[in-house]
Structures are given as C-alpha cells and as structure tokens.
Scaffold this motif. Sequence first.
Motif, short mmCIF file in Angstrom:
data_model
loop_
_atom_site.label_atom_id
_atom_site.label_comp_id
_atom_site.label_asym_id
_atom_site.label_seq_id
_atom_site.Cartn_x
_atom_site.Cartn_y
_atom_site.Cartn_z
N ARG A 9 28.78 -13.93 -30.18
CA ARG A 9 29.34 -12.44 -29.41
C ARG A 9 28.26 -11.32 -29.46
N PRO A 10 28.46 -10.40 -28.55
CA PRO A 10 27.48 -9.46 -28.54
C PRO A 10 27.25 -8.61 -29.86
N VAL A 11 26.10 -8.38 -30.06
CA VAL A 11 25.81 -7.31 -31.35
C VAL A 11 25.10 -5.92 -30.91
N TYR A 12 25.73 -5.11 -31.82
CA TYR A 12 25.25 -3.95 -31.41
C TYR A 12 23.96 -3.57 -32.17
N VAL A 13 23.12 -3.70 -31.56
CA VAL A 13 21.46 -3.58 -32.21
C VAL A 13 21.06 -1.95 -32.25
N TYR A 14 20.75 -1.38 -31.22
CA TYR A 14 19.98 -0.26 -31.12
C TYR A 14 20.99 0.90 -30.88
N GLU A 15 21.15 1.75 -31.91
CA GLU A 15 22.19 3.05 -31.99
C GLU A 15 21.65 4.06 -31.01
N LYS A 16 22.36 4.87 -30.76
CA LYS A 16 21.98 5.82 -29.53
C LYS A 16 20.65 6.84 -29.93
N PRO A 17 20.51 7.17 -31.32
CA PRO A 17 19.18 8.00 -31.42
C PRO A 17 17.88 7.15 -31.20
N VAL A 18 18.07 5.79 -31.48
CA VAL A 18 17.04 4.79 -31.39
C VAL A 18 16.53 4.61 -29.91
N TRP A 23 13.07 6.09 -25.26
CA TRP A 23 12.73 6.38 -23.66
C TRP A 23 11.75 7.83 -23.54
N ILE A 24 12.07 8.91 -24.71
CA ILE A 24 11.41 10.19 -24.87
C ILE A 24 10.11 9.73 -25.25
N ASN A 25 9.80 8.62 -26.14
CA ASN A 25 8.50 8.44 -26.56
C ASN A 25 7.84 7.66 -25.75
N ALA A 26 8.38 6.91 -24.80
CA ALA A 26 7.74 6.22 -23.63
C ALA A 26 7.14 7.34 -22.79
N LEU A 27 8.07 8.32 -22.35
CA LEU A 27 7.51 9.37 -21.59
C LEU A 27 6.49 10.25 -22.08
N ALA A 28 6.55 10.55 -23.28
CA ALA A 28 5.29 11.02 -23.95
C ALA A 28 4.11 10.14 -24.06
N ILE A 29 4.00 9.00 -24.11
CA ILE A 29 2.91 8.30 -24.13
C ILE A 29 2.25 8.35 -22.74
N VAL A 30 3.10 8.17 -21.50
CA VAL A 30 2.71 8.17 -20.32
C VAL A 30 1.88 9.76 -20.07
N VAL A 31 2.74 10.63 -20.40
CA VAL A 31 2.11 12.08 -20.10
C VAL A 31 0.80 12.20 -20.90
N ALA A 66 3.09 17.30 -25.26
CA ALA A 66 3.46 15.86 -25.60
C ALA A 66 3.11 15.31 -26.97
N GLY A 67 1.96 15.81 -27.28
CA GLY A 67 1.60 15.24 -28.72
C GLY A 67 2.53 15.78 -29.69
N TYR A 68 2.95 16.80 -29.81
CA TYR A 68 4.07 17.35 -30.69
C TYR A 68 5.14 16.44 -30.37
N VAL A 69 5.82 16.11 -29.33
CA VAL A 69 6.72 15.29 -29.05
C VAL A 69 6.64 14.14 -29.79
N LEU A 70 5.35 13.39 -29.53
CA LEU A 70 5.14 12.08 -30.08
C LEU A 70 5.30 12.07 -31.76
N ALA A 71 4.70 13.14 -32.12
CA ALA A 71 4.49 13.40 -33.63
C ALA A 71 6.06 13.61 -34.31
N VAL A 72 6.71 14.73 -33.79
CA VAL A 72 8.01 14.89 -34.21
C VAL A 72 8.79 13.60 -34.07
N GLY A 73 8.95 12.97 -32.91
CA GLY A 73 9.84 11.81 -32.67
C GLY A 73 9.51 10.82 -33.62
N LEU A 74 8.16 10.46 -34.02
CA LEU A 74 7.91 9.12 -35.13
C LEU A 74 8.69 9.81 -36.36
N ILE A 75 8.39 11.10 -36.61
CA ILE A 75 9.16 11.46 -37.78
C ILE A 75 10.55 11.36 -38.00
N GLY A 76 11.24 11.69 -36.64
CA GLY A 76 12.66 11.52 -36.62
C GLY A 76 13.12 10.04 -36.60
#
Length: 228
Positions: A9-18, A23-31, A66-76
């Motif tokens: 049966r389906p398994v709920y793996v990735y919660e909303k914050p993850v 996706w925010i992290n992916a955008l930050a890396i591109v920028v 974008a560097g701040y976003v990457l760092a704060v995102g990793l902490i979160g």
Amino acid sequence: MASIETFDRPVYVYEKPVRLWHWINALAIVVLAVTGYLIAWPPVVTAGEASDHYLTGYVRFVHFSAGYVLAVGLIGRAYWALVGNRYARELFAPRIHDVHWWQALLHEVRWYLFLVEEPGKHAGHNPLAGLAMFLFYVLGSLFMITTGFALYGEGLGAGSWAANAFGWVLPALGGSQQVHSLHHLGMWYLVIFTLIHVYVAVREQHLSRQSVITTMIDGWRVWKDDRP
C-alpha cells in the motif's frame, strides 16, 4: 539482495516541510550556480561608467541572498530530521552499521550498472541514493556554506559576524585566493551531482518499482507491483 519487506500500500514518506525544503533548496542551488559563474566570469559592459550599471553588485547580492537561503534551509532541514518522521532522518544518517543496508546498497549498484533485472523496494531513499545524498549533497553543501561565508566575511570586513564566525577558514585552507578557487570548484562539484541526481530521479521514476519524482511532489511512495 533486494529488500525482503513486502510493500502492498502507499507509504507517506516526505512530509510537507521536507518537500518545501527540497524545491526551495533546488532553486537556491540553481541561482547560486548561475550567479557564481557570473561572479567568476563577469559580463563585459562597455557603455558608460561601471557605477551606472552596478551589474556585478546586483549579481553578488542575489548570490549572497541565495547563500543565506541554502544555509538557513539546511539548518531547518536538520531540525526537521529531529522532529519529523523516520524518513526525514535518512538524509543525515545512512544506516552504515546495518549489514542488510550494505547488501541492499550493493544490489542498487548492480541495478544502476544494468547488471540485475530490477531494483529492490525502498520506502525512503534506497541505500545508494541515501549515501550519495549524504556524501555529495550534505557534506558538499556544508563545505560551500563554510567557504562562502568566509569569503562573505572578508568582504564585510573585520568585526562582522561572518568574519568572526568563519574568518578562521581562510588561513586554514591556504588564504583568500585558495578559498576562492576551492569554492568555485565546489560549485562544479554540486552542479555535476545535481545533474546526476536529476538523471537518476527521472530514470527511477520510469524504471524502478516505486514512484520517485511524484513522491517529492505529494509525499506518497506508490508501488508498481505487489511482489516483495
């Protein structure tokens, strides 16, 4: 060997914050990659005074943001690994102490090399993907954040928070120019990893026995067969 656990049966793996972080992290890396490239090889503007354009200044501002976003995102993300479900911890804690994990990892290596007919089933990251994410993304991002803020602190000047927190990095790694070079190489390191990550995600979405890309959209791992 493939996983012997049965998923029916389906398994709920990735919660909303993850998923939001992903996706925010992916955008930050591109920028960061695009602006970092422009900082290393700035475009030539010939008309008028450079101060009238401030093009590189804007590029650097976007890069730092974008560097701040990457760092704060990793902490979160690290915080959510502590309070989220068990799949949220996989990014930071590959189960290298588990012999079955190593067996599944070797099976996935053979699968990616087209040496076996099918992969195993894994609700979270498969062992190879989880290990790669930790070694290449987590450690790579920590290196980029550390060297990036060290260079940022150099620009802000002595006494700034970045210089006080990360100023030790410059002499430890051989000086400012050396850190610039290592930070630039780190950009290509993450770019290459990101390209491989996208390729593998698309490949697994179509060829594996479970959903992959769609799981990072809605959070649910869906199985394509009912076999173990």
